[in-house]
Motif scaffolding. Structure first.
Motif, short mmCIF file in Angstrom:
data_model
loop_
_atom_site.label_atom_id
_atom_site.label_comp_id
_atom_site.label_asym_id
_atom_site.label_seq_id
_atom_site.Cartn_x
_atom_site.Cartn_y
_atom_site.Cartn_z
N UNK A 42 22.55 2.57 19.94
CA UNK A 42 23.37 2.16 18.80
C UNK A 42 22.67 2.38 17.47
N UNK A 43 21.33 2.48 17.50
CA UNK A 43 20.63 2.67 16.22
C UNK A 43 20.69 4.11 15.70
N UNK A 44 21.54 4.94 16.32
CA UNK A 44 21.72 6.31 15.83
C UNK A 44 22.85 6.43 14.80
N UNK A 45 23.48 5.32 14.48
CA UNK A 45 24.55 5.36 13.46
C UNK A 45 23.93 5.67 12.10
N UNK A 46 24.56 6.59 11.37
CA UNK A 46 24.13 6.90 10.00
C UNK A 46 24.96 6.07 9.04
N UNK A 47 24.30 5.30 8.20
CA UNK A 47 25.03 4.39 7.32
C UNK A 47 25.61 3.28 8.18
N UNK A 48 26.89 3.01 8.00
CA UNK A 48 27.55 1.98 8.81
C UNK A 48 28.74 2.57 9.55
N UNK A 49 29.21 1.83 10.54
CA UNK A 49 30.43 2.22 11.23
C UNK A 49 31.55 2.32 10.20
N UNK A 50 32.36 3.36 10.32
CA UNK A 50 33.49 3.53 9.40
C UNK A 50 33.18 4.42 8.20
N UNK A 51 31.89 4.77 8.03
CA UNK A 51 31.51 5.58 6.86
C UNK A 51 31.47 7.08 7.15
N UNK A 52 31.95 7.49 8.31
CA UNK A 52 31.80 8.89 8.74
C UNK A 52 32.26 9.92 7.72
N UNK A 53 33.43 9.69 7.13
CA UNK A 53 33.92 10.70 6.19
C UNK A 53 33.22 10.62 4.84
N UNK A 54 32.75 9.44 4.48
CA UNK A 54 31.95 9.33 3.25
C UNK A 54 30.66 10.14 3.43
N UNK A 55 30.04 9.98 4.60
CA UNK A 55 28.83 10.76 4.91
C UNK A 55 29.12 12.26 4.79
N UNK A 56 30.24 12.67 5.38
CA UNK A 56 30.59 14.10 5.38
C UNK A 56 30.85 14.59 3.96
N UNK A 57 31.62 13.84 3.18
CA UNK A 57 31.97 14.30 1.83
C UNK A 57 30.75 14.35 0.91
N UNK A 58 29.90 13.31 0.98
CA UNK A 58 28.69 13.31 0.13
C UNK A 58 27.75 14.45 0.55
N UNK A 59 27.70 14.73 1.85
CA UNK A 59 26.91 15.86 2.33
C UNK A 59 27.41 17.17 1.73
N UNK A 60 28.72 17.36 1.76
CA UNK A 60 29.30 18.60 1.22
C UNK A 60 29.07 18.71 -0.29
N UNK A 61 29.12 17.58 -0.99
CA UNK A 61 28.86 17.63 -2.44
C UNK A 61 27.48 18.23 -2.71
N UNK A 62 26.52 17.91 -1.84
CA UNK A 62 25.16 18.43 -1.99
C UNK A 62 25.05 19.88 -1.53
N UNK A 63 25.77 20.19 -0.45
CA UNK A 63 25.52 21.47 0.22
C UNK A 63 26.35 22.63 -0.34
N UNK A 64 27.49 22.33 -0.94
CA UNK A 64 28.38 23.43 -1.35
C UNK A 64 27.74 24.40 -2.35
N UNK A 65 26.97 23.91 -3.33
CA UNK A 65 26.30 24.91 -4.18
C UNK A 65 25.39 25.85 -3.38
N UNK A 66 24.91 25.38 -2.23
CA UNK A 66 24.09 26.23 -1.36
C UNK A 66 24.90 27.39 -0.81
N UNK A 67 26.17 27.14 -0.50
CA UNK A 67 27.04 28.23 -0.04
C UNK A 67 27.29 29.19 -1.21
N UNK A 68 27.45 28.62 -2.41
CA UNK A 68 27.57 29.47 -3.60
C UNK A 68 26.34 30.35 -3.77
N UNK A 69 25.17 29.78 -3.49
CA UNK A 69 23.92 30.53 -3.62
C UNK A 69 23.85 31.65 -2.58
N UNK A 70 24.38 31.39 -1.38
CA UNK A 70 24.44 32.46 -0.37
C UNK A 70 25.28 33.62 -0.90
N UNK A 71 26.38 33.25 -1.57
CA UNK A 71 27.28 34.27 -2.11
C UNK A 71 26.59 35.08 -3.20
#
Lengths: 385, 265
Positions: free
Chosen positions: A220-249
């Motif tokens: 159970x200690x493998x949860x990132x953040x808290x239960x229910x935050x899955x999409x927040x985790x995903x969206x904040x991750x993408x906010x960080x990573x998307x310029x990286x895709x731009x950089x690939x381009x």
């Protein structure tokens, strides 16, 4: 153009350029042809400390931010997008831990990612859930001090190669978007396995594979953040990573421009180098304008993110959508300038064109990026009334 | 395990030219690099450190600007280094060079393993490695292409030969010289580059190490380079005709006759 990089940032750029020229360029065609995972190159990138760029120093990284990331990714992409995708996907898997991991999780996983000992991966997409991320079906149920995961994830970059997976699964189907949770799953966890390795149009050096969860049990200690935050985790991750895709381009487009301009200077038709024909020179000029404009946008957004700005969804999406549409155009034009040569596998531009297409699709299609930008505009102009 | 890797700064011989008047190397505008074989020595040292733990120091003799090669070695992952720079060292042949390097190894506190490239691309003698082992009174294996076993007492290595390789057990402390097959040099690392930027290279002269000026440099050398010249192009040539396969075979025959190549049995 001078982007007034710090000494350290220039060091990253020069080192990545050296590795791209000396190590990646000589093998890229073969990796593409054989659809072979770049194990040796990942080892070289690890020895060069490049997997530590965005990992905080206390976990063995270099503590860099989004700008350091885009500088590295751009240079590697200039040589091979398949290799840079493999590299960047490890950061995509690491961001959820950097942003939402607790101290024990960071200590355990980030140190392994920073050293390059383990690759990471990020798993959200499913066979029936792409742009509509809210419709994912993979379930995680808590039983005692464990979660039992069932379902599958599709088209996961570094699938089967990574040791550490950030996985989003539904913990409460009645709560809609608040019913998803992000977990860390390790290679070798009971009930966790891999499906078929995909064959692809481009970025063929990178591994794309299905993840299968069959009564997969994790503590159970493998949860990132808290239960229910899955999409927040995903969206904040993408906010960080998307310029990286731009950089690939930016990187792949720069690589295509380099090839096209060099070719146009030596290729003679009607007794003259084809670069002296206005039709060709204007194409090259447009390519150069587009590449530089995209680079300026990506670097500016990366600096904005690194300033600690809170709401970066709109500009992150912009830094993904403009460069990637540009890269598709520029790599296609590079093939056009090389003509028949460009269509042949002996020259690198046809690969660049095949590789570029994925940039408009992955980490949120460019249509979804425009949705994000549109929603943000609606909010912004709503507030101004 | 204490590892010392010897490196030499050399002109980038891919671009070097001789002055036709003075017969000396035209050094102006020619970049200085780490002797390419020493990069393999460094890679071998880094791999050995990964396997056995310990530290890796880099040793070089040269003018003050040769501190650059020690900094470069730190970019690749060396822990530290020592530069032997002194006017007294100038003009050293391989004999006098080994006197200085042996004192340098001692100044670094000695080593379990000393590693050299098989030869330098400017002098091409391949004498310094074995000579240094003799000066230090330790055993040596030249032309090492790989490691088999490492422990505190010995090193089992593969020695490149014309017709294969030997497996040799080297008691430690000992010295090896390596060939390129030992492994492709890794790229420099970001942390190494950052460390190298700040690293102050320690420098020692002959007197600092208790060496008599008569033992080193030109004074301590048995040989002197009197003249360097480019061989005259004789202008003689022979065209070999016929089908490509026949012409190729004829070329081989001529090269064997001229003892340029040897055909193994």
């Amino acid at each position: 153009m001078d982007y007034f990089l710090s000494e350290e940032q220039e060091m990253i750029r020069d080192l990545c350029r050296q590795i791209a020229e000396e190590r990646i360029k000589p093998v890229r065609a073969e990796l593409d042809e054989k659809e072979e995972f770049p194990t040796e190159l990942m080892k070289a990138l690890a020895q060069a400390d490049l997997f530590g760029i965005i990992i905080p120093e206390e976990y063995g990284g270099l503590g860099g931010g989004c700008l350091e990331n885009v500088i590295a990714v751009e240079e590697l992409s200039r040589a091979c997008l398949g290799v840079s995708t493999t590299y960047a996907a490890s950061f995509l898997g690491a961001y959820p831990v950097i942003l939402f991991g607790n101290e024990e999780q960071k200590q355990k996983y980030l140190t392994q990612i920073a050293s390059g000992e383990q690759l990471a991966a990020f798993a959200l997409t499913e066979s029936a859930s792409g742009s509509d991320a809210g419709s994912i079906q993979t379930r995680a149920e808590k039983k005692g001090d464990e979660y039992i995961i069932n379902g599958s994830k599709q088209w996961i970059t570094n699938g089967g190669e990574a040791g550490i997976y950030s996985v989003v699964a539904i913990t409460d189907p009645n709560k809609g978007a608040r019913g998803a949770t992000a977990f860390i799953v390790e290679d070798g966890d009971p009930g966790f396995g891999y499906g078929k390795k995909e064959t692809k149009l481009g970025i063929r050096a990178s591994a794309t594979r299905e993840l299968i969860f069959n009564d997969c049990r994790i503590p159970a200690d493998r949860v990132l953040g808290r239960e229910g935050m899955g999409f927040v985790v995903a969206m904040r991750t993408f906010d960080q990573s998307r310029p990286g895709v731009g950089a690939q381009a930016v990187g792949v487009a720069q690589g295509a421009l380099d090839e096209a301009a060099a070719f146009a200077r030596v290729r003679k038709q009607f007794d003259k180098p084809i670069i002296t024909f206005q039709a060709v020179a204007h194409m090259l000029a447009n390519m150069a304008i587009q590449v530089e404009a995209a680079r300026a946008l990506v670097y500016a957004v990366a600096r904005f993110i690194d300033s600690g700005a809170k709401d970066t969804s709109k500009v992150s999406a912009m830094a993904k959508v403009f460069p990637t549409d540009m890269a598709m155009q520029v790599t296609t034009d590079a093939v056009q300038i090389l003509g028949g040569h460009g269509y042949m596998r002996e020259y690198p531009v046809e690969k660049m064109m095949r590789d570029a297409k994925i940039l408009q699709i992955y980490e949120g299609t460019n249509q979804i990026q425009r949705n994000v930008i549109g929603q943000e505009l609606n909010k912004e102009y709503g507030r101004k009334k | 395990m204490k590892i010392i890797v010897c490196v030499k700064q050399v002109p980038d011989t891919a671009n070097v030219k001789l002055d036709p008047e003075t017969h000396t190397l035209k050094r102006e505008g020619v970049a200085s690099i780490i002797n390419p074989f020493d990069l393999f020595a460094l890679e071998a040292g880094l791999r050995l450190r990964e396997q056995a733990g310990g530290e890796l120091q880099v040793l070089s003799m040269g003018p003050p600007q040769a501190a650059e090669v020690i900094k470069q070695a730190i970019e690749f992952g060396a822990d530290g280094g020592l530069l032997l720079a002194d006017r007294a060292f100038a003009g050293a042949d391989t004999w006098a060079t080994t006197a200085a390097l042996a004192a340098g190894v001692k100044a670094l506190g000695g080593a379990d393993v000393v590693i050299c490239g098989k030869q330098a691309v400017d002098g091409d003698t391949a004498q310094v490695g074995p000579g240094l082992a003799m000066r230090l009174g330790i055993p040596q294996v030249a032309f090492v292409k790989g490691f088999r076993e490492v422990d505190g007492q010995s090193l089992v290595v593969e020695r490149q030969m014309d017709d294969g390789f030997d497996v040799v057990k080297l008691p430690l402390p000992g010295l090896i010289t390596v060939v390129r097959e030992v492994g492709e040099p890794r790229p420099p690392s970001l942390k190494g580059k950052m460390r190298a930027k700040k690293y102050q290279v320690p420098v020692k002269g002959a007197a600092d190490m208790g060496l008599d000026a008569a033992q080193v440099g030109l004074a301590g050398s048995y040989t002197q380079v009197v003249e360097v010249f480019a061989p005259q192009a004789s202008g003689e040539r022979e065209m070999l005709g016929g089908a490509p396969a026949e012409a190729g075979a004829a070329v081989i025959d001529r090269l064997v006759q001229a003892k340029v190549i040897m055909v193994g049995s």
